[in-house]
Design an enzyme around this catalytic site. Sequence first.
Site, PDB file in Angstrom:
ATOM      1  N   ARG A 165       0.834  -1.220   0.000  1.00 57.40           N
ATOM      2  CA  ARG A 165       0.000   0.000   0.000  1.00 57.40           C
ATOM      3  C   ARG A 165       0.870   1.272   0.000  1.00 57.40           C
ATOM      4  O   ARG A 165       0.519   2.279   0.613  1.00 57.40           O
ATOM      5  CB  ARG A 165      -0.955   0.038   1.200  1.00 57.40           C
ATOM      6  CG  ARG A 165      -1.982  -1.059   1.245  1.00 57.40           C
ATOM      7  CD  ARG A 165      -2.986  -0.961   0.092  1.00 57.40           C
ATOM      8  NE  ARG A 165      -4.131  -1.816   0.311  1.00 57.40           N
ATOM      9  CZ  ARG A 165      -4.183  -3.101  -0.034  1.00 57.40           C
ATOM     10  NH1 ARG A 165      -3.151  -3.678  -0.638  1.00 57.40           N
ATOM     11  NH2 ARG A 165      -5.278  -3.803   0.211  1.00 57.40           N
ATOM     12  N   SER A 239     -10.588  -0.640   3.481  1.00 57.22           N
ATOM     13  CA  SER A 239      -9.816  -0.824   4.717  1.00 57.22           C
ATOM     14  C   SER A 239      -9.367   0.549   5.229  1.00 57.22           C
ATOM     15  O   SER A 239      -8.728   1.290   4.492  1.00 57.22           O
ATOM     16  CB  SER A 239      -8.571  -1.657   4.455  1.00 57.22           C
ATOM     17  OG  SER A 239      -8.894  -2.884   3.880  1.00 57.22           O
ATOM     18  N   GLU A 335      -4.720   3.539   6.442  1.00 60.18           N
ATOM     19  CA  GLU A 335      -4.472   3.231   5.033  1.00 60.18           C
ATOM     20  C   GLU A 335      -5.055   4.347   4.175  1.00 60.18           C
ATOM     21  O   GLU A 335      -4.553   4.635   3.091  1.00 60.18           O
ATOM     22  CB  GLU A 335      -5.145   1.891   4.703  1.00 60.18           C
ATOM     23  CG  GLU A 335      -4.540   1.176   3.525  1.00 60.18           C
ATOM     24  CD  GLU A 335      -5.466   1.115   2.334  1.00 60.18           C
ATOM     25  OE1 GLU A 335      -5.087   1.648   1.274  1.00 60.18           O
ATOM     26  OE2 GLU A 335      -6.553   0.532   2.444  1.00 60.18           O
TER      27      GLU A 335
HETATM   28  N1  EPU Z   1     -10.662 -10.923  10.155  1.00 54.05           N
HETATM   29  C1  EPU Z   1     -11.320 -10.992  11.356  1.00 54.05           C
HETATM   30  N2  EPU Z   1     -12.271 -10.062  11.643  1.00 54.05           N
HETATM   31  C2  EPU Z   1     -12.593  -9.083  10.765  1.00 54.05           C
HETATM   32  C3  EPU Z   1     -11.910  -8.989   9.549  1.00 54.05           C
HETATM   33  C4  EPU Z   1     -10.939  -9.929   9.250  1.00 54.05           C
HETATM   34  O1  EPU Z   1     -11.068 -11.871  12.184  1.00 54.05           O
HETATM   35  O2  EPU Z   1     -13.489  -8.290  11.084  1.00 54.05           O
HETATM   36  C5  EPU Z   1      -9.667 -11.962   9.826  1.00 54.05           C
HETATM   37  C6  EPU Z   1     -10.218 -12.931   8.786  1.00 54.05           C
HETATM   38  O3  EPU Z   1     -10.938 -13.966   9.362  1.00 54.05           O
HETATM   39  C7  EPU Z   1      -8.970 -13.427   8.126  1.00 54.05           C
HETATM   40  C8  EPU Z   1      -8.047 -12.222   8.179  1.00 54.05           C
HETATM   41  O4  EPU Z   1      -8.549 -11.386   9.212  1.00 54.05           O
HETATM   42  O5  EPU Z   1      -8.375 -14.459   8.853  1.00 54.05           O
HETATM   43  C9  EPU Z   1      -7.925 -11.487   6.865  1.00 54.05           C
HETATM   44  O6  EPU Z   1      -9.185 -10.946   6.493  1.00 54.05           O
HETATM   45  P1  EPU Z   1      -9.546 -10.606   4.973  1.00 54.05           P
HETATM   46  O7  EPU Z   1      -9.243 -11.746   4.093  1.00 54.05           O
HETATM   47  O8  EPU Z   1     -10.932 -10.049   4.951  1.00 54.05           O
HETATM   48  O9  EPU Z   1      -8.493  -9.498   4.535  1.00 54.05           O
HETATM   49  P2  EPU Z   1      -7.882  -8.233   5.270  1.00 54.05           P
HETATM   50  O10 EPU Z   1      -6.468  -8.547   5.611  1.00 54.05           O
HETATM   51  O11 EPU Z   1      -8.770  -7.771   6.362  1.00 54.05           O
HETATM   52  C10 EPU Z   1      -6.881  -7.231   3.063  1.00 54.05           C
HETATM   53  C11 EPU Z   1      -6.893  -5.920   2.336  1.00 54.05           C
HETATM   54  C12 EPU Z   1      -8.190  -5.736   1.583  1.00 54.05           C
HETATM   55  C13 EPU Z   1      -8.349  -6.887   0.604  1.00 54.05           C
HETATM   56  C14 EPU Z   1      -8.322  -8.214   1.378  1.00 54.05           C
HETATM   57  C15 EPU Z   1      -8.353  -9.425   0.496  1.00 54.05           C
HETATM   58  C16 EPU Z   1      -5.474  -4.422   3.618  1.00 54.05           C
HETATM   59  C17 EPU Z   1      -5.406  -3.222   4.487  1.00 54.05           C
HETATM   60  N3  EPU Z   1      -6.705  -4.823   3.260  1.00 54.05           N
HETATM   61  O12 EPU Z   1      -7.897  -7.157   4.065  1.00 54.05           O
HETATM   62  O13 EPU Z   1      -8.100  -4.529   0.832  1.00 54.05           O
HETATM   63  O14 EPU Z   1      -9.567  -6.785  -0.135  1.00 54.05           O
HETATM   64  O15 EPU Z   1      -7.097  -8.290   2.151  1.00 54.05           O
HETATM   65  O16 EPU Z   1      -7.135  -9.607  -0.149  1.00 54.05           O
HETATM   66  O17 EPU Z   1      -4.430  -4.964   3.244  1.00 54.05           O
HETATM   67  C18 EPU Z   1      -8.550  -2.183   0.925  1.00 54.05           C
HETATM   68  O18 EPU Z   1      -7.337  -2.016   0.873  1.00 54.05           O
HETATM   69  O19 EPU Z   1      -9.356  -1.223   0.989  1.00 54.05           O
HETATM   70  C19 EPU Z   1      -9.078  -3.551   0.957  1.00 54.05           C
HETATM   71  C20 EPU Z   1     -10.385  -3.807   1.101  1.00 54.05           C
END
Ligand code: EPU
Length: 339
Positions: A165, A239, A335
Amino acid sequence: MIRIQEHVDLFPYNTFKIAAKARYFTSVTTVADLRELINHPVYKQHKHLIMGGGSNMLLTGDYDGLVIKNDLRGIETVSENDSTVTLKAGAGEPWHAFVIFCVTNNYGGVENLSLIPGTIGAAPMQNIGAYGVEVKDLIKTVEAVDTSSGEMHVFTNAECEFGYRESVFKRKLKGKYFISSVTLTLTKKNHVLNTSYGAIQQTLDQQQSVPSIKSISDAVIAIRQQKLPDPKVIGNAGSFFKNPTIDQSQYESIKKDYPEMPGYTSENQQVKVPAGWLIEQCGWKGKRIGDVGVHPHQALVLVNYGNGSGENIQSLAQDILASVKKKFAIDLQPEVNII
Ligand code: EPU
């Protein structure tokens, strides 16, 4: 020919749906427009804010300067051979429209990045990423105009200094360049399909779909629609925080109390942990305070239910930061760009 408007409501231009006003506002549709603008007294005498889709910013008040909406459009083929195609897209082109253009033509590489809000120009700015793919892996060059001299500079991929990012445009060249177009190379055959992100494979299995550019794009759209609020319905900027990286030793010590804590090993004995999980553990998921809150399906997304102000969101973000710091001794970084 540029037209500068005054006291413009930015509500339609930011996905958080914050009602804030720009002292001056203009839209730029060509590089010639931009060069004309650079010589304009309003430009010379005021600070500027370059805006794409307004999907990664939080306006904390009125903007006492000139907002420049990047409306440079168009997608053209720069070169192609049997196996790859190189496309140049105008920075104001909506990102998802570009993805759909690629999916429709069976050009591979961007399908995992379906339905990301924002514009082509914002993609390199923050190196957008999702479901195992980052745009840095596809970008060949970024064309940008120097905001002081009007000169065009073509940045190679290496010169963009991409990170998670992050890019040179967010850091040392912040505000110094106006991205006019982005050139990306995609595959025409022997596509490298990425279904490593668990939910993609599960969705393909449920739909009994064979992995293809189209089926992956459809799966990503379905996953995003389930988990993430549609900015057209509920104001948000995706995010709100980045996923932090912590030392392996800190990770192991937290894991003693929370064995289910997710984490992904990155470089130098560091572990990336999902900020959404940390925020949920602090009890924020689904919480609503007045007209702002934390999304019930993804705790990393802060939302504006209607009349929330930028200050309301900022204050919620600060409370979240403080509680994650207190419970886990981890500092979250925003972010979104806070203006
Ligand atoms: N999780 C939780 N609780 C929550 C949210 C997530 O426990 O409320 C856990 C999930 O169960 C999972 C892990 O966190 O084990 C990862 O969650 P998720 O796959 O939803 O991805 P993220 O790391 O929360 C990142 C990006 C997103 C992108 C997704 C999918 C960042 C800051 N965010 O989110 O990007 O869509 O991965 O690849 O890196 C964005 O940048 O605006 C965005 C939406």
